[in-house]
Scaffold this motif. Structure first.
Motif, PDB file in Angstrom:
ATOM      1  N   THR A  64       0.836  -1.204   0.000  1.00  0.00           N
ATOM      2  CA  THR A  64       0.000   0.000   0.000  1.00  0.00           C
ATOM      3  C   THR A  64       0.870   1.254   0.000  1.00  0.00           C
ATOM      4  N   ASP A  67       2.305   1.598  -3.459  1.00  0.00           N
ATOM      5  CA  ASP A  67       1.316   2.033  -4.445  1.00  0.00           C
ATOM      6  C   ASP A  67       0.881   3.484  -4.273  1.00  0.00           C
ATOM      7  N   HIS A  68       0.878   3.989  -3.030  1.00  0.00           N
ATOM      8  CA  HIS A  68       0.292   5.304  -2.768  1.00  0.00           C
ATOM      9  C   HIS A  68       1.289   6.341  -2.261  1.00  0.00           C
ATOM     10  N   GLY A  69       2.559   5.980  -2.232  1.00  0.00           N
ATOM     11  CA  GLY A  69       3.569   6.935  -1.799  1.00  0.00           C
ATOM     12  C   GLY A  69       3.577   7.109  -0.293  1.00  0.00           C
ATOM     13  N   LEU A  71       2.642   7.875   3.272  1.00  0.00           N
ATOM     14  CA  LEU A  71       1.313   7.998   3.863  1.00  0.00           C
ATOM     15  C   LEU A  71       1.417   8.315   5.343  1.00  0.00           C
ATOM     16  N   GLU A  75      -3.886   7.389   7.483  1.00  0.00           N
ATOM     17  CA  GLU A  75      -4.298   7.087   6.115  1.00  0.00           C
ATOM     18  C   GLU A  75      -3.973   5.637   5.760  1.00  0.00           C
ATOM     19  N   LEU A  76      -2.822   5.164   6.222  1.00  0.00           N
ATOM     20  CA  LEU A  76      -2.466   3.763   5.984  1.00  0.00           C
ATOM     21  C   LEU A  76      -3.460   2.837   6.687  1.00  0.00           C
ATOM     22  N   ARG A  79      -6.670   2.870   4.647  1.00  0.00           N
ATOM     23  CA  ARG A  79      -6.550   2.115   3.395  1.00  0.00           C
ATOM     24  C   ARG A  79      -6.505   0.607   3.645  1.00  0.00           C
ATOM     25  N   GLU A  80      -5.878   0.207   4.745  1.00  0.00           N
ATOM     26  CA  GLU A  80      -5.779  -1.219   5.073  1.00  0.00           C
ATOM     27  C   GLU A  80      -7.013  -1.713   5.827  1.00  0.00           C
ATOM     28  N   GLU A 115       7.288   5.948   4.636  1.00  0.00           N
ATOM     29  CA  GLU A 115       7.706   5.727   3.259  1.00  0.00           C
ATOM     30  C   GLU A 115       8.651   4.544   3.194  1.00  0.00           C
TER      31      GLU A 115
END
Length: 190
Positions: A64, A67-69, A71, A75-76, A79-80, A115
């Protein structure tokens, strides 16, 4: 067989007030056929080309971030679809392995961004290449028609991944795809 089981699951889910299932038993039956195939393929690939030292939750979190730079931790977690304590534990472990680093968020000095390190990126890319080779070897053994059917399904599968369904926070769950409880339940669901 699947249609009756799917209809019973749909009725039970509606009565319990859990996340709504599709009204049509066609979608539920398709889901009942699709889910075990996807799980088995995923497990086959992960077993044959393991991401050494990484749990599935750690591997997914790293992907993740790839893919999304960079975070923020929140936010991580979103997304998870896992809780903050879970994502914090995951990041702490992969940070100790030198696969990610945390740095201050330039937009908010109180927050940090996660990162990938060069080592983390290299490891993910290596595992992805090896897993692609494995899947290619399987695809090579299929008929042209089967390969075309799989290729045609990829955009629809990607569209499914992009859909917005209630996550653990929305559904009142405390365990999501990255938590040990979820992984245990998925192991037993096969």
């Amino acid at each position: 067989m699947f249609e009756n089981a799917a209809a019973e699951e749909n009725t039970a889910a509606q009565e319990s007030g859990s996340t709504a299932f599709p009204e049509s038993t066609d979608e539920v039956a398709l889901a009942a056929d699709l889910r075990p195939v996807l799980l088995r393929l995923n497990n086959l690939v992960r077993r044959r080309v393991p991401s050494v030292e990484l749990t599935p939750a750690q591997s997914t979190a790293l992907t993740t971030v790839l893919d999304h730079g960079p975070l923020r931790m929140g936010e991580l977690a979103e997304r998870e679809q896992i809780r903050m304590p879970t994502v914090t534990a995951i990041i702490r472990r992969v940070e100790k392995l030198g696969l990610v680093q945390r740095r201050p968020d330039p937009d908010d000095g109180r927050a940090v961004l996660v990162e990938l390190t060069a080592s983390g990126r290299e490891r993910l890319e290596h595992v992805a290449r090896e897993r692609n080779v494995l899947l290619a070897a399987l695809l090579e053994q299929l008929t042209d028609g089967d390969r075309q059917a799989i290729a045609a399904a990829v955009p629809a599968l990607n569209a499914m991944l992009a859909l917005d369904l209630p996550g653990p926070a929305d559904a009142g769950h405390t365990d999501g795809p990255g938590t040990p409880q979820f992984q245990e339940s998925e192991t037993h669901a096969r």
